[in-house]
Design a protein around this motif. Structure first.
Motif, PDB file in Angstrom:
ATOM      1  N   GLN A 128       0.867  -1.183   0.000  1.00 41.17           N
ATOM      2  CA  GLN A 128       0.000   0.000   0.000  1.00 41.17           C
ATOM      3  C   GLN A 128       0.898   1.226   0.000  1.00 41.17           C
ATOM      4  OE1 GLN A 128      -2.029   0.671   3.937  1.00 41.17           O
ATOM      5  NE2 GLN A 128      -1.216  -1.367   4.394  1.00 41.17           N
ATOM      6  N   GLY A 129       0.352   2.358  -0.341  1.00 42.47           N
ATOM      7  CA  GLY A 129       1.151   3.572  -0.445  1.00 42.47           C
ATOM      8  C   GLY A 129       1.796   3.970   0.870  1.00 42.47           C
ATOM      9  N   VAL A 130       3.024   4.454   0.796  1.00 41.88           N
ATOM     10  CA  VAL A 130       3.748   4.970   1.962  1.00 41.88           C
ATOM     11  C   VAL A 130       3.466   6.466   2.029  1.00 41.88           C
ATOM     12  CG1 VAL A 130       6.004   5.273   3.044  1.00 41.88           C
ATOM     13  CG2 VAL A 130       5.522   3.201   1.714  1.00 41.88           C
ATOM     14  N   THR A 131       2.835   6.919   3.111  1.00 39.33           N
ATOM     15  CA  THR A 131       2.389   8.308   3.209  1.00 39.33           C
ATOM     16  C   THR A 131       3.209   9.143   4.182  1.00 39.33           C
ATOM     17  OG1 THR A 131       0.731   7.598   4.825  1.00 39.33           O
ATOM     18  CG2 THR A 131       0.033   7.746   2.516  1.00 39.33           C
ATOM     19  N   SER A 132       3.999   8.499   5.043  1.00 44.05           N
ATOM     20  CA  SER A 132       4.850   9.244   5.976  1.00 44.05           C
ATOM     21  C   SER A 132       5.951   8.328   6.480  1.00 44.05           C
ATOM     22  CB  SER A 132       4.031   9.785   7.157  1.00 44.05           C
ATOM     23  OG  SER A 132       3.335   8.751   7.813  1.00 44.05           O
ATOM     24  N   ILE A 133       7.091   8.925   6.799  1.00 41.22           N
ATOM     25  CA  ILE A 133       8.204   8.160   7.355  1.00 41.22           C
ATOM     26  C   ILE A 133       8.898   8.991   8.429  1.00 41.22           C
ATOM     27  CG2 ILE A 133       8.624   6.744   5.302  1.00 41.22           C
ATOM     28  CD1 ILE A 133      11.027   8.546   4.673  1.00 41.22           C
ATOM     29  N   ALA A 134       9.561   8.294   9.338  1.00 41.78           N
ATOM     30  CA  ALA A 134      10.364   8.952  10.371  1.00 41.78           C
ATOM     31  C   ALA A 134      11.381   7.944  10.886  1.00 41.78           C
ATOM     32  CB  ALA A 134       9.484   9.444  11.519  1.00 41.78           C
ATOM     33  N   LEU A 135      12.421   8.451  11.492  1.00 36.63           N
ATOM     34  CA  LEU A 135      13.429   7.607  12.142  1.00 36.63           C
ATOM     35  C   LEU A 135      13.279   7.699  13.651  1.00 36.63           C
ATOM     36  CD1 LEU A 135      16.595   8.407  10.014  1.00 36.63           C
ATOM     37  CD2 LEU A 135      15.364   6.237  10.098  1.00 36.63           C
ATOM     38  N   THR A 136      13.468   6.569  14.313  1.00 41.09           N
ATOM     39  CA  THR A 136      13.501   6.516  15.768  1.00 41.09           C
ATOM     40  C   THR A 136      14.530   5.459  16.146  1.00 41.09           C
ATOM     41  OG1 THR A 136      12.128   6.428  17.771  1.00 41.09           O
ATOM     42  CG2 THR A 136      11.654   4.793  16.044  1.00 41.09           C
ATOM     43  N   THR A 137      14.592   5.088  17.424  1.00 39.94           N
ATOM     44  CA  THR A 137      15.545   4.057  17.857  1.00 39.94           C
ATOM     45  C   THR A 137      14.839   3.022  18.715  1.00 39.94           C
ATOM     46  OG1 THR A 137      16.174   5.343  19.801  1.00 39.94           O
ATOM     47  CG2 THR A 137      17.530   5.624  17.825  1.00 39.94           C
ATOM     48  N   ASP A 138      15.458   1.834  18.785  1.00 43.88           N
ATOM     49  CA  ASP A 138      14.965   0.802  19.689  1.00 43.88           C
ATOM     50  C   ASP A 138      15.577   1.019  21.068  1.00 43.88           C
ATOM     51  OD1 ASP A 138      17.570  -0.221  19.583  1.00 43.88           O
ATOM     52  OD2 ASP A 138      17.012  -2.038  18.499  1.00 43.88           O
ATOM     53  N   LEU A 139      15.340   0.095  21.982  1.00 45.39           N
ATOM     54  CA  LEU A 139      15.838   0.238  23.353  1.00 45.39           C
ATOM     55  C   LEU A 139      17.356   0.264  23.451  1.00 45.39           C
ATOM     56  CD1 LEU A 139      13.343  -2.151  25.171  1.00 45.39           C
ATOM     57  CD2 LEU A 139      13.271   0.341  25.042  1.00 45.39           C
ATOM     58  N   LEU A 192      15.619   2.778  13.702  1.00 44.28           N
ATOM     59  CA  LEU A 192      14.464   2.105  13.116  1.00 44.28           C
ATOM     60  C   LEU A 192      13.760   3.067  12.175  1.00 44.28           C
ATOM     61  CD1 LEU A 192      12.908   0.614  16.385  1.00 44.28           C
ATOM     62  CD2 LEU A 192      14.350  -0.592  14.720  1.00 44.28           C
ATOM     63  N   LEU A 193      13.195   2.531  11.104  1.00 46.28           N
ATOM     64  CA  LEU A 193      12.416   3.331  10.164  1.00 46.28           C
ATOM     65  C   LEU A 193      10.944   3.069  10.426  1.00 46.28           C
ATOM     66  CD1 LEU A 193      12.371   5.205   7.659  1.00 46.28           C
ATOM     67  CD2 LEU A 193      12.305   3.113   6.269  1.00 46.28           C
ATOM     68  N   MET A 209       4.369   0.323   9.724  1.00 46.63           N
ATOM     69  CA  MET A 209       5.389  -0.723   9.691  1.00 46.63           C
ATOM     70  C   MET A 209       6.677  -0.186  10.300  1.00 46.63           C
ATOM     71  SD  MET A 209       4.983  -2.835   6.211  1.00 46.63           S
ATOM     72  CE  MET A 209       3.486  -3.720   5.812  1.00 46.63           C
ATOM     73  N   ILE A 210       7.320  -1.019  11.092  1.00 44.89           N
ATOM     74  CA  ILE A 210       8.624  -0.680  11.681  1.00 44.89           C
ATOM     75  C   ILE A 210       9.656  -1.575  11.012  1.00 44.89           C
ATOM     76  CG2 ILE A 210      10.002  -0.553  13.783  1.00 44.89           C
ATOM     77  CD1 ILE A 210       7.394  -0.205  15.339  1.00 44.89           C
ATOM     78  N   ARG A 211      10.674  -0.946  10.447  1.00 45.19           N
ATOM     79  CA  ARG A 211      11.710  -1.677   9.711  1.00 45.19           C
ATOM     80  C   ARG A 211      13.079  -1.375  10.305  1.00 45.19           C
ATOM     81  NH1 ARG A 211      10.323  -4.304   5.223  1.00 45.19           N
ATOM     82  NH2 ARG A 211       8.258  -3.955   4.377  1.00 45.19           N
ATOM     83  N   GLY A 212      13.954  -2.383  10.263  1.00 46.41           N
ATOM     84  CA  GLY A 212      15.331  -2.212  10.709  1.00 46.41           C
ATOM     85  C   GLY A 212      16.137  -1.480   9.656  1.00 46.41           C
ATOM     86  N   THR A 213      17.005  -0.608  10.088  1.00 41.05           N
ATOM     87  CA  THR A 213      17.874   0.100   9.130  1.00 41.05           C
ATOM     88  C   THR A 213      19.289  -0.467   9.123  1.00 41.05           C
ATOM     89  OG1 THR A 213      18.472   1.802  10.726  1.00 41.05           O
ATOM     90  CG2 THR A 213      16.562   2.247   9.334  1.00 41.05           C
TER      91      THR A 213
END
Length: 110
Positions: free
Chosen positions: A22-33, A38-39, A49-53
């Motif tokens: 499905q279309g990707v409408t927004s993205i951001a970067l964060t971190t795990d513990l 993480l994307l 969806m949370i993806r590993g970078t």
């Protein structure tokens, strides 16, 4: 085209491409513990969806948050914005009028 791509900024080569169905409408970067990046991908039908970078292969799917599967989250419409917050949290807003706050508490094994 329903994908997220990683590009080599030096030579312009696409080094990874993953479909979301499905279309990707927004993205951001964060971190795990552990501080690993993480994307976060907000999607057209309200899923996240949370993806590993730093995963091998790159962009491996770690978690899908979907109202259809777990009964919480965005029920309809695209995730218009997704932003990292303090303490391993992130915020998402969608066309359903909800602001959701999520906290990453598990180990993704990265």
């Amino acid at each position: 085209d329903e994908t997220v791509k990683v590009w080599n900024a030096t030579n312009g080569e696409c080094v990874a491409s993953e479909s979301h169905g499905q279309g990707v409408t927004s993205i951001a970067l964060t971190t795990d513990l552990k501080g690993n990046p993480l994307l976060l991908c907000g999607l057209f039908y309200g899923d996240i969806m949370i993806r590993g970078t730093i995963s091998n292969p790159p962009l491996v799917l770690l978690l899908k948050i979907s109202y259809n599967y777990i009964g919480v989250g965005h029920e309809m419409g695209p995730v218009n914005d997704i932003q990292p917050g303090p303490g391993n949290t992130f915020y998402a807003v969608a066309d359903d009028g909800k602001l959701t706050v999520w906290q990453i508490t598990g180990d993704f094994g990265l």
